[in-house]
Design an enzyme around this catalytic site. Structure first.
Site, PDB file in Angstrom:
ATOM      1  N   THR A   1      -2.589 -10.036  -0.466  1.00 18.07           N
ATOM      2  CA  THR A   1      -3.012  -8.789   0.204  1.00 18.07           C
ATOM      3  C   THR A   1      -2.600  -8.837   1.671  1.00 18.07           C
ATOM      4  OG1 THR A   1      -4.963  -8.562  -1.217  1.00 18.07           O
ATOM      5  CG2 THR A   1      -4.994  -7.313   0.828  1.00 18.07           C
TER       6      THR A   1
ATOM      7  N   ARG B   1      -7.432  -3.266 -13.739  1.00 19.51           N
ATOM      8  CA  ARG B   1      -8.375  -3.781 -12.738  1.00 19.51           C
ATOM      9  C   ARG B   1      -7.993  -3.278 -11.346  1.00 19.51           C
ATOM     10  NH1 ARG B   1      -7.645  -7.258  -7.908  1.00 19.51           N
ATOM     11  NH2 ARG B   1      -9.491  -8.577  -7.699  1.00 19.51           N
TER      12      ARG B   1
ATOM     13  N   GLY C   1      -9.120  -4.068  -7.292  1.00 14.87           N
ATOM     14  CA  GLY C   1      -9.867  -5.012  -6.473  1.00 14.87           C
ATOM     15  C   GLY C   1     -10.613  -4.290  -5.370  1.00 14.87           C
TER      16      GLY C   1
ATOM     17  N   THR D   1      -8.962 -10.012   2.783  1.00 16.82           N
ATOM     18  CA  THR D   1      -8.060 -10.520   1.752  1.00 16.82           C
ATOM     19  C   THR D   1      -8.870 -11.556   0.962  1.00 16.82           C
ATOM     20  OG1 THR D   1      -7.219 -12.243   3.239  1.00 16.82           O
ATOM     21  CG2 THR D   1      -5.987 -10.191   3.177  1.00 16.82           C
ATOM     22  N   GLY D   2      -8.353 -11.947  -0.177  1.00 11.64           N
ATOM     23  CA  GLY D   2      -9.079 -12.941  -0.978  1.00 11.64           C
ATOM     24  C   GLY D   2      -9.708 -12.321  -2.212  1.00 11.64           C
TER      25      GLY D   2
ATOM     26  N   GLY E   1     -11.353 -10.223  -4.451  1.00 16.13           N
ATOM     27  CA  GLY E   1     -11.884  -8.886  -4.262  1.00 16.13           C
ATOM     28  C   GLY E   1     -13.219  -8.645  -4.933  1.00 16.13           C
TER      29      GLY E   1
HETATM   30  N1  GLY Z   1      -8.375  -8.759  -2.248  1.00 14.49           N
HETATM   31  C1  GLY Z   1      -7.375  -8.369  -3.143  1.00 14.49           C
HETATM   32  C2  GLY Z   1      -7.835  -8.250  -4.524  1.00 14.49           C
HETATM   33  O1  GLY Z   1      -8.782  -8.897  -4.931  1.00 14.49           O
HETATM   34  O2  GLY Z   1      -7.235  -7.486  -5.261  1.00 14.49           O
END
Ligand code: GLY
Length: 366
Positions: free
Chosen positions: A216, A244, A246, A267-268, A270
């Protein structure tokens, strides 16, 4: 401590900027060793900052420079941050965003993005959009040219096509090979086999499982008029269940801003952020007086406190995943934090140049 990235003693100071041509001076500033900013230094008084600023996740070093270049030429912060992240969306080497992003479990690249405009308090987003290289531009069009906030799937693609975006194959050869590797190594119980020697049993020779990632890019900025905007864009969790979305396209989770307070994004993993609406939480903590870094650490702690499922915890009861947060406030102070860290940094740029700033962290990564 709040990170004062306009520290006049730093190599990327305003004085240095005045001595050098704009882009040369800015570009040279990246690579400066970041300062260590740990949770223990949170008590220090923040230094005030006056002027434009842009921050992003670490993969946005060119993005913040681009955003700052546009801001200095008078661009609105929203136009600037979107143009900044477009550089990463079109980069085939970044496998977490846009073109070249890792696909879902079926090998299809599905992208998420959202934007928020502080001056008008408006937002736009697209989720699970396929075949469109610049989902952040489409998210901005949702804000500008519809009475809605979220468009998803085929409807989001149709809307992009209506506005002239070409539908393209976003799956690069590099990403396809990563997906095949994941598919062939995910189970010893199915019929997909990784490459193996003819004399071997094959199924018993599986390579190490592939670590999935949540990439991200998030970018926030304050422009010359003092207006704040932000954007987050991603290909999401690698090899996700088709359909899906996020946190990135969800306002309040993947990003949030308020012109009177500041902006935050993430980021990370989600799912953890979605269950805690952490970007909204961070902006509200800053409204209540937290520095950007303290607010980001607070959100990390909230996620740790709310993570209860054993499969998401390590042997010591701590989250077995990572999330990063990035924030700036209207005074121009910036900060970031992650759950697991020690070496993490984020990018920041002012008219004086760009630099990497350390992320604070809850737990020291092994
Ligand atoms: N933070 C990006 C995701 O989980 O899609």
């Amino acid at each position: 401590m709040t990170n004062d990235i306009d520290n006049p003693s730093s190599p990327s100071s305003r004085r240095d900027f005045l001595k050098t041509s704009a882009m040369a001076g800015i570009a040279a500033s990246f690579g400066v060793a970041p300062r260590v900013v740990g949770a223990s230094s949170l008590q220090a008084e923040p230094a005030a900052f006056a002027g434009p600023i842009a921050i992003s996740s670490r993969n946005g070093q060119q993005s913040v420079l681009k955003a700052m270049e546009l801001i200095q030429s008078g661009a609105d912060a929203l136009d600037a941050v979107v143009a900044g992240v477009n550089l990463v969306e079109e980069d085939p080497e970044d496998t977490s965003v846009g073109y070249g992003g890792l696909p879902n479990a079926l090998g299809v690249v599905q992208l998420d993005s959202a934007v928020m405009h502080g001056l008008t308090c408006r937002a736009g987003s697209v989720g699970c959009i396929e075949g469109i290289m610049y989902p952040s531009k489409v998210a901005k069009l949702v804000l500008e040219r519809t009475d809605h906030v979220n468009l998803v799937g085929q409807g989001a693609q149709d809307f992009a096509v209506m506005h002239g975006f070409p539908v393209q194959n976003l799956l690069t050869e590099k990403a396809r090979l990563e997906w095949v590797k994941w598919r062939e190594n995910m189970s010893t119980q199915d019929d997909y086999l990784p490459k193996h020697q003819p004399g071997s049993t094959g199924i018993g020779d599986l390579a190490a499982p592939i670590k999935r990632h949540w990439g991200t890019i998030h970018c926030s900025a304050i422009d010359l008029a003092g207006n704040i905007s932000c954007v987050t864009t991603t290909s999401g969790m690698a090899f996700k269940v088709p359909g899906r979305i996020g946190d990135s396209p969800v306002i309040g989770a993947g990003l949030y801003c308020d012109n009177t307070v500041g902006a935050a994004g993430s980021t990370g993993r989600g799912e953890a952020n979605l269950e805690n609406l952490a970007s909204f939480l961070i902006v509200e903590r800053m409204r209540a007086g937290d520095s950007p870094q303290a607010a980001c650490l607070y959100a990390c702690q909230r996620i740790a406190d709310h993570t209860k499922l054993a499969r998401l915890l390590d042997a010591n009861g701590r989250p077995d995943f990572n999330v990063q947060f990035y924030a700036l406030n209207i005074k121009g102070e910036v900060g970031g934090a992650e759950i697991w860290g020690g070496n993490g940094t984020f990018a920041a740029a002012t008219p004086a140049g760009g630099r990497l700033v350390d992320l604070a962290y809850l737990y020291k990564a092994k």
